[in-house]
Structures are given as C-alpha cells and as structure tokens.
Design a protein around this motif. Structure first.
Motif, PDB file in Angstrom:
ATOM      1  N   ASP A   1     -19.983 -37.077  44.579  1.00 42.99           N
ATOM      2  CA  ASP A   1     -18.760 -36.687  44.607  1.00 42.99           C
ATOM      3  C   ASP A   1     -18.461 -35.436  45.471  1.00 42.99           C
ATOM      4  O   ASP A   1     -17.770 -35.312  46.368  1.00 42.99           O
ATOM      5  CB  ASP A   1     -17.933 -36.349  43.248  1.00 42.99           C
ATOM      6  CG  ASP A   1     -17.308 -37.579  42.285  1.00 42.99           C
ATOM      7  OD1 ASP A   1     -17.378 -38.568  43.016  1.00 42.99           O
ATOM      8  OD2 ASP A   1     -16.980 -37.164  41.260  1.00 42.99           O
ATOM      9  N   ILE A   2     -19.504 -34.555  45.258  1.00 43.21           N
ATOM     10  CA  ILE A   2     -19.662 -33.304  46.139  1.00 43.21           C
ATOM     11  C   ILE A   2     -19.977 -33.906  47.594  1.00 43.21           C
ATOM     12  O   ILE A   2     -19.396 -33.191  48.627  1.00 43.21           O
ATOM     13  CB  ILE A   2     -21.037 -32.446  45.601  1.00 43.21           C
ATOM     14  CG1 ILE A   2     -20.529 -31.905  44.199  1.00 43.21           C
ATOM     15  CG2 ILE A   2     -21.028 -31.382  46.576  1.00 43.21           C
ATOM     16  CD1 ILE A   2     -19.177 -30.795  44.260  1.00 43.21           C
ATOM     17  N   LYS A   3     -20.969 -34.886  47.755  1.00 39.20           N
ATOM     18  CA  LYS A   3     -21.325 -35.407  48.992  1.00 39.20           C
ATOM     19  C   LYS A   3     -20.066 -35.797  49.767  1.00 39.20           C
ATOM     20  O   LYS A   3     -19.951 -35.526  50.902  1.00 39.20           O
ATOM     21  CB  LYS A   3     -22.313 -36.259  48.862  1.00 39.20           C
ATOM     22  CG  LYS A   3     -22.761 -37.091  50.037  1.00 39.20           C
ATOM     23  CD  LYS A   3     -24.025 -38.099  49.883  1.00 39.20           C
ATOM     24  CE  LYS A   3     -24.416 -38.855  51.172  1.00 39.20           C
ATOM     25  NZ  LYS A   3     -25.618 -39.820  50.993  1.00 39.20           N
ATOM     26  N   ALA A   4     -19.182 -36.643  49.094  1.00 42.41           N
ATOM     27  CA  ALA A   4     -18.046 -37.021  49.797  1.00 42.41           C
ATOM     28  C   ALA A   4     -17.131 -35.849  50.254  1.00 42.41           C
ATOM     29  O   ALA A   4     -16.371 -36.108  51.257  1.00 42.41           O
ATOM     30  CB  ALA A   4     -17.276 -37.846  48.683  1.00 42.41           C
ATOM     31  N   VAL A   5     -16.949 -34.920  49.535  1.00 40.65           N
ATOM     32  CA  VAL A   5     -16.329 -33.682  49.966  1.00 40.65           C
ATOM     33  C   VAL A   5     -16.857 -33.090  51.208  1.00 40.65           C
ATOM     34  O   VAL A   5     -16.289 -33.009  52.482  1.00 40.65           O
ATOM     35  CB  VAL A   5     -16.116 -32.418  48.970  1.00 40.65           C
ATOM     36  CG1 VAL A   5     -15.311 -31.281  49.723  1.00 40.65           C
ATOM     37  CG2 VAL A   5     -15.610 -32.772  47.637  1.00 40.65           C
TER      38      VAL A   5
ATOM     39  N   VAL B   1     -15.203 -23.623  39.627  1.00 43.05           N
ATOM     40  CA  VAL B   1     -14.263 -24.060  38.537  1.00 43.05           C
ATOM     41  C   VAL B   1     -13.366 -23.047  38.021  1.00 43.05           C
ATOM     42  O   VAL B   1     -12.467 -23.098  37.191  1.00 43.05           O
ATOM     43  CB  VAL B   1     -15.101 -24.848  37.601  1.00 43.05           C
ATOM     44  CG1 VAL B   1     -15.805 -26.044  38.070  1.00 43.05           C
ATOM     45  CG2 VAL B   1     -16.002 -23.749  36.722  1.00 43.05           C
ATOM     46  N   CYS B   2     -13.792 -21.799  38.395  1.00 44.05           N
ATOM     47  CA  CYS B   2     -13.099 -20.510  37.905  1.00 44.05           C
ATOM     48  C   CYS B   2     -11.710 -20.494  38.738  1.00 44.05           C
ATOM     49  O   CYS B   2     -11.605 -20.133  39.800  1.00 44.05           O
ATOM     50  CB  CYS B   2     -14.146 -19.340  37.945  1.00 44.05           C
ATOM     51  SG  CYS B   2     -13.023 -17.646  37.798  1.00 44.05           S
TER      52      CYS B   2
ATOM     53  N   GLN C   1      -5.568 -29.966  43.729  1.00 47.21           N
ATOM     54  CA  GLN C   1      -5.313 -31.506  43.547  1.00 47.21           C
ATOM     55  C   GLN C   1      -5.785 -31.918  42.262  1.00 47.21           C
ATOM     56  O   GLN C   1      -5.550 -33.075  41.727  1.00 47.21           O
ATOM     57  CB  GLN C   1      -6.430 -32.053  44.611  1.00 47.21           C
ATOM     58  CG  GLN C   1      -5.888 -31.885  45.790  1.00 47.21           C
ATOM     59  CD  GLN C   1      -7.011 -32.667  46.798  1.00 47.21           C
ATOM     60  OE1 GLN C   1      -7.658 -33.631  46.721  1.00 47.21           O
ATOM     61  NE2 GLN C   1      -7.370 -31.724  47.832  1.00 47.21           N
ATOM     62  N   LYS C   2      -6.534 -30.979  41.404  1.00 51.79           N
ATOM     63  CA  LYS C   2      -6.909 -31.218  40.041  1.00 51.79           C
ATOM     64  C   LYS C   2      -7.889 -32.558  39.814  1.00 51.79           C
ATOM     65  O   LYS C   2      -7.841 -33.256  38.963  1.00 51.79           O
ATOM     66  CB  LYS C   2      -5.676 -31.614  39.061  1.00 51.79           C
ATOM     67  CG  LYS C   2      -4.483 -30.476  39.142  1.00 51.79           C
ATOM     68  CD  LYS C   2      -5.073 -29.168  38.548  1.00 51.79           C
ATOM     69  CE  LYS C   2      -4.006 -27.994  38.654  1.00 51.79           C
ATOM     70  NZ  LYS C   2      -4.282 -26.600  38.042  1.00 51.79           N
ATOM     71  N   LYS C   3      -8.828 -32.612  40.841  1.00 47.24           N
ATOM     72  CA  LYS C   3      -9.889 -33.481  40.785  1.00 47.24           C
ATOM     73  C   LYS C   3     -11.131 -32.815  40.711  1.00 47.24           C
ATOM     74  O   LYS C   3     -11.765 -32.396  41.771  1.00 47.24           O
ATOM     75  CB  LYS C   3      -9.580 -34.250  42.237  1.00 47.24           C
ATOM     76  CG  LYS C   3      -8.504 -34.989  42.354  1.00 47.24           C
ATOM     77  CD  LYS C   3      -8.415 -35.796  43.806  1.00 47.24           C
ATOM     78  CE  LYS C   3      -7.261 -36.603  43.893  1.00 47.24           C
ATOM     79  NZ  LYS C   3      -7.095 -37.212  45.469  1.00 47.24           N
TER      80      LYS C   3
END
Length: 200
Positions: free
Chosen positions: A124-128, A49-50, A115-117
């Motif tokens: 959500d992490i699994k989806a990536v 996130v940095c 993408q600012k998502k």
C-alpha cells in the motif's frame, strides 16, 4: 525626599522588569539536555497516523519560511500505528532518500486523515509512492537498503535519547522541549521557538 528616592528606584528597576523572560522553563518549555546543539535547529518527532501531527504540518511549514536559516528536522517514530508504525517510519526515510519527501508526506497524511484510508502493508505504501511519480524499481531499491536501515536506526536512537512518548514532540537546539499544551496560539508557538533558538 522619600518620594524622590522611590521614583528613582522605580526608574532603575523598570528595565529589569521589562527584561523578564517572556517564556518560562517548566511552563512553555522543559530543559531535556544540558548542552545545546552548535547549530540552530528544530526537530519534530512525528507519526503519519497522528492527527495532531497532520494538523501541525502547516505551522511547521510556516516556521521553515519564517526561519530560513534554521535547520528543520523530522524524525518519524515507530510506536504509533501498531504493525504499520515501523512501515510508515521506513516510508518517511525512503521518501527522504528518494528526495520526494515534500510530495510524499502530504500525500500520506492526506490518505490517512482526509481520505480515511489507512495503509495496511508495504505494498500500500509503495502504491502511494508510485501514484506520486516514483518508479516502482526506485522504491524497491531503497526500501530495504543499507542506507535506509541506518536512517531508521538513527530515528530510533533519537526517539530513545529524547524519551519521546507522544507526538508531535518538538525539540529546539537539542536541549529544549516545547510544552505544546502551554503555548496557546500559533503566534506564541513561533515566538517560543525563536526565544529558545536564542537561548543558551
């Protein structure tokens, strides 16, 4: 005669002046441990996130290309990103265990910063991961595994041992912390790292 003596002394002292270190303790770097590691290594403490870590990744990639004999380590910290901090920390460890870190780190950085998502859950992490070629079952088998729990404990221990409070934090040879605000340019960054790798 005095002029000759002065000229002679000037010649003698010239090598000493030239040998003065290019970088100084307390300016470009700080000594954080007494004993350096036995192997040449650079450790980056980072968070997905940095924004500075995101911008810093191309420099770390070039550093790895420039110094192929040096071990480059990444340690994800849990204290940024609120409740997602520990989740993103586990995501990095999972990517390492699944041997897809080279694909997943750019993908997660891109989703958050370009993408600012911001991911809001482990799903959500699994989806990536799935979007980048990892089977859902492979992800499920790793994300809460004993191996990953051990890695996370090691990440936390290193973060605590080096008293890391911000990112990116760079440690060279387990002894020297770069003062990033004093480096000034990309080329000086590489030179400081090379200088510290050769220091005792």
């Amino acid at each position: 005669m005095k002029k000759l003596v002065f000229a002679f002394l000037t010649l003698l002292l010239a090598p000493l002046v030239n040998a003065a270190p290019e970088f100084k303790k307390g300016v470009e770097y700080t000594v954080v441990k007494e004993t350096p590691s036995s192997q040449p290594e650079v450790t980056e403490f980072f968070s997905y996130v940095c924004p500075h870590c995101y911008s810093f990744q191309p420099l770390m990639e070039k550093l790895a290309e420039r110094l192929p004999e040096v071990e480059i380590n990444k340690v994800p910290v849990p204290f940024l990103g609120r409740e997602m901090g520990p989740v993103l920390q586990r995501a990095y460890g999972a990517a390492v265990l699944l041997e897809v870190e080279d694909k997943l780190t750019p993908a997660i950085f891109d989703q958050i910063h370009r993408q600012k998502k911001m991911p809001r859950s482990m799903d959500d992490i699994k989806a990536v991961f799935v979007d980048n070629g990892v089977e859902a079952g492979e992800f499920d088998g790793v994300i809460n595994s004993f191996a990953l729990n051990g890695m996370v404990a090691q990440y936390d221990k290193l973060t605590e041992n080096f008293n890391v409070r911000g990112t990116p934090t760079l440690i060279v040879k387990g002894k020297y912390e770069l003062n990033m605000g004093e480096i000034g340019s990309e080329e000086r960054f590489y030179r400081v790292v090379e200088y510290l790798l050769s220091a005792e």
